[in-house]
Design a protein around this motif. Structure first.
Motif, short mmCIF file in Angstrom:
data_model
loop_
_atom_site.label_atom_id
_atom_site.label_comp_id
_atom_site.label_asym_id
_atom_site.label_seq_id
_atom_site.Cartn_x
_atom_site.Cartn_y
_atom_site.Cartn_z
N UNK A 65 0.79 -1.22 0.00
CA UNK A 65 0.00 0.00 0.00
C UNK A 65 0.82 1.28 0.00
N UNK A 66 2.11 1.20 -0.32
CA UNK A 66 2.97 2.38 -0.31
C UNK A 66 3.02 3.00 -1.70
N UNK A 67 3.00 4.33 -1.75
CA UNK A 67 3.07 5.04 -3.03
C UNK A 67 4.39 4.74 -3.72
N UNK A 68 4.34 4.60 -5.06
CA UNK A 68 5.52 4.27 -5.85
C UNK A 68 5.86 5.44 -6.77
N UNK A 69 7.13 5.86 -6.74
CA UNK A 69 7.64 6.92 -7.61
C UNK A 69 8.76 6.32 -8.47
N UNK A 70 8.69 6.53 -9.78
CA UNK A 70 9.71 5.98 -10.67
C UNK A 70 10.59 7.09 -11.24
N UNK A 71 11.86 6.76 -11.47
CA UNK A 71 12.83 7.68 -12.07
C UNK A 71 13.46 6.94 -13.24
N UNK A 72 13.30 7.49 -14.45
CA UNK A 72 13.77 6.82 -15.67
C UNK A 72 14.90 7.60 -16.31
N UNK A 73 16.10 7.03 -16.28
CA UNK A 73 17.27 7.70 -16.85
C UNK A 73 17.17 7.83 -18.37
N UNK A 74 16.48 6.90 -19.01
CA UNK A 74 16.40 6.94 -20.47
C UNK A 74 15.66 8.17 -20.98
N UNK A 75 14.94 8.86 -20.10
CA UNK A 75 14.20 10.05 -20.51
C UNK A 75 14.93 11.34 -20.16
N UNK A 76 16.14 11.21 -19.64
CA UNK A 76 16.94 12.40 -19.36
C UNK A 76 17.60 12.89 -20.64
N UNK A 77 17.38 14.13 -21.04
CA UNK A 77 18.03 14.66 -22.24
C UNK A 77 19.49 14.94 -21.96
N UNK A 78 20.28 15.28 -22.98
CA UNK A 78 21.69 15.64 -22.74
C UNK A 78 21.81 16.75 -21.70
N UNK A 79 22.92 16.75 -21.00
CA UNK A 79 23.09 17.67 -19.86
C UNK A 79 22.93 19.13 -20.25
N UNK A 80 23.32 19.51 -21.49
CA UNK A 80 23.19 20.92 -21.87
C UNK A 80 21.74 21.30 -22.13
N UNK A 81 20.84 20.32 -22.14
CA UNK A 81 19.42 20.61 -22.35
C UNK A 81 18.60 20.48 -21.07
N UNK A 82 19.24 20.17 -19.96
CA UNK A 82 18.51 19.98 -18.71
C UNK A 82 19.29 20.61 -17.56
N UNK A 83 18.63 21.47 -16.84
CA UNK A 83 19.22 22.08 -15.66
C UNK A 83 19.09 21.10 -14.51
N UNK A 99 6.01 12.24 1.23
CA UNK A 99 6.97 11.77 2.24
C UNK A 99 6.39 11.65 3.64
N UNK A 100 5.19 12.20 3.86
CA UNK A 100 4.58 12.04 5.17
C UNK A 100 4.11 10.61 5.40
N UNK A 101 3.94 9.86 4.32
CA UNK A 101 3.58 8.45 4.40
C UNK A 101 4.72 7.62 3.80
N UNK A 102 4.67 6.32 4.02
CA UNK A 102 5.69 5.44 3.46
C UNK A 102 5.61 5.45 1.94
N UNK A 103 6.75 5.36 1.29
CA UNK A 103 6.77 5.34 -0.17
C UNK A 103 7.96 4.54 -0.67
N UNK A 104 7.91 4.20 -1.96
CA UNK A 104 8.93 3.39 -2.62
C UNK A 104 9.41 4.11 -3.87
#
Length: 484
Positions: free
Chosen positions: A86-104, A120-125
């Motif tokens: 029952x914990x909220x899930x947050x995903x981080x996908x590196x394949x969607x990161x543009x080149x460094x000069x295009x992303x601050x 963050x007040x509740x448990x998460x993954x």
């Protein structure tokens, strides 16, 4: 075109700043840059992707008024459903990161904190998809170090699991560099998965937004092993359950091994403890507990050894053990047969839904009905203390819905969550109406079962569950056990 304070952008970046670069500053906001780029788009050639078209992984509903639109539009961060606890899930996908000069990257860090602040007040993954990180889009080590420092105890405390999918030698080398800075407790939360199938053993696959690029890469990895799945070392051949087995066995098995007691021992003892010491615990059933501790308790129960929850000093341990017991039943407590009927509850007129719930429950096996009534009676008592524990019937339903019912094939879809949770909420909120006098399904009105003398279905006294007294089954009005 004016640049950020301190000078102009290099010529190539200046030409594309409106399209891909998010460099917020006092003079030029991200939205202004985007509009400026939109005006310049025709001059950049027809081969460019139109600004109005959503990027891969971008939420179509994402508005340019979003405070972090310049970062959010890439779809790097996604908030999925919930894990099996029952914990909220947050995903981080590196394949969607543009080149460094295009992303601050500083904006990326602020956006990550902005998103996590909502959960963050509740448990998460967190699920981290490593595939796609390369020399062009990789942030600097100093940025990674500052990012770890930015995520103080507020963010780390309720992060219960960090799943790293498709780790590489770079990740392992990075881990060795940062290990002195990372606490041992945080390190225990990190788990590596070489294949998506391993991840799906821990998270419902239907709720997890896996980028297509990651799926293709996972298939390529498998093809290197001739398309064969990982060795089945983690799934030993089935063995007969122990006579004292409590988890992963049917209700009938538990009844037969416990002298006909309809209420499984694990369910009875966890409810006993929580009635006495947990009803006013804030976040009861919402918070998680140590996985190692829960597994230890499972092992003790399966071996027929006594468990004293006071030894663990955490009231959330029996709460998680109770949910784990329900989730590991071979068949859901509400049965596979009732699944489609329950999904239809949202199509029933509001004033008739409680009656429809009673009708559906009449189709349950008597044993399932007795266990469900016992459990719902307890959850109703928990909801009555929501002023203290913050767990009303709706909150409890969100936690227990998928632990009570699931389809015979695959996992429940996102669309199924609403009716499943609604049905569960009705059972808890209108417990005394749905389970009139705690009768078994099909019993005549004159033979409704009375509350159990030893803390079974109808007993609401906090101390009444402490010592189960045989016979454990409910008595009829005439004082006879029903013919179950």
């Amino acid at each position: 075109m004016s640049g950020p304070p301190g000078g102009r952008l290099p010529a190539r970046q200046e030409r594309t700043a409106g399209l891909d670069v998010a460099q917020p500053g006092p003079a030029d906001s991200a939205v202004t840059e985007l509009r400026r780029g939109q005006a310049a788009a025709p001059a950049l050639g027809a081969g460019r992707r139109p600004l109005g078209a959503p990027m891969a992984g971008q939420d179509p509903a994402l508005s340019t008024s979003h405070p972090f639109y310049d970062v959010a539009r890439h779809g790097i961060l996604q908030v999925a459903g919930h894990d099996r606890l029952g914990r909220r899930v947050v995903t981080f996908s590196c394949c969607r990161m543009p080149p460094s000069h295009q992303l601050n990257h500083q904006r990326l860090l602020e956006y990550l904190k902005f998103t996590l602040d909502q959960y963050v007040e509740s448990d998460y993954t967190i699920v981290y998809f490593h595939y796609g990180l390369n020399s062009q889009n990789k942030p600097s080590l100093s940025w990674l170090q500052s990012a770890y420092k930015e995520f103080d105890r507020k963010y780390r405390k309720n992060l219960k699991a960090l799943y790293v999918v498709h780790p590489t030698s770079f990740i392992k080398a990075l881990w060795s560099i940062f290990k002195p800075l990372i606490s041992h407790k945080f390190g225990e939360k990190v788990t590596y998965f070489n294949y998506l199938s391993e991840l799906h053993e821990h998270l419902p696959s239907d709720q997890l937004p896996v980028p297509p690029e990651v799926v293709r890469y996972d298939q390529q990895l498998r093809s290197l092993h001739k398309g064969q799945p990982p060795p089945p070392a983690k799934t030993p051949p089935p063995r007969p359950p122990l006579p004292t087995q409590q988890f992963g066995v049917s209700l009938q098995y538990l009844r037969d091994k416990n002298h006909g007691d309809l209420i499984p021992p694990v369910l009875r003892f966890t409810v006993t403890y929580l009635r006495e010491k947990g009803l006013r615990t804030e976040g009861l059933f919402r918070r998680s507990a140590s996985i190692q501790t829960v597994r230890e308790v499972q092992r003790l129960y399966n071996q027929g050894k006594p468990v004293n929850f006071d030894d663990y000093g955490d009231v959330h341990v029996p709460a998680v053990v109770l949910k784990t017991f329900l989730r590991e039943l071979p068949q859901p407590l509400l049965t596979f047969e009732a699944y489609e009927q329950i999904l239809d509850i949202t199509n029933v007129e509001s004033s008739l839904r409680v009656t429809r719930c009673r009708q559906i429950l009449q189709g349950l096996p008597r044993h399932n009905y007795a266990v469900l009534s016992y459990l719902m009676g307890f959850l109703h008592a928990v909801s009555q203390e929501s002023l203290f524990n913050r767990m009303n019937s709706s909150s409890l339903a969100c936690v227990f819905g998928l632990n009570l019912i699931w389809p015979s094939q695959g996992a429940s879809s996102l669309n199924a969550l609403v009716p499943l949770n609604l049905f569960t909420e009705l059972l808890i909120e209108y417990y005394e109406t749905v389970f009139p006098a705690h009768s078994a399904p099909g019993e005549p009105a004159g033979e409704q079962a009375q509350p159990l003398a030893a803390g079974c279905t109808g007993d609401r006294r906090p101390s009444g569950l402490a010592t189960p007294v045989p016979p454990p089954c409910p008595l009829t009005a005439a004082g006879r056990p029903p013919a179950w």
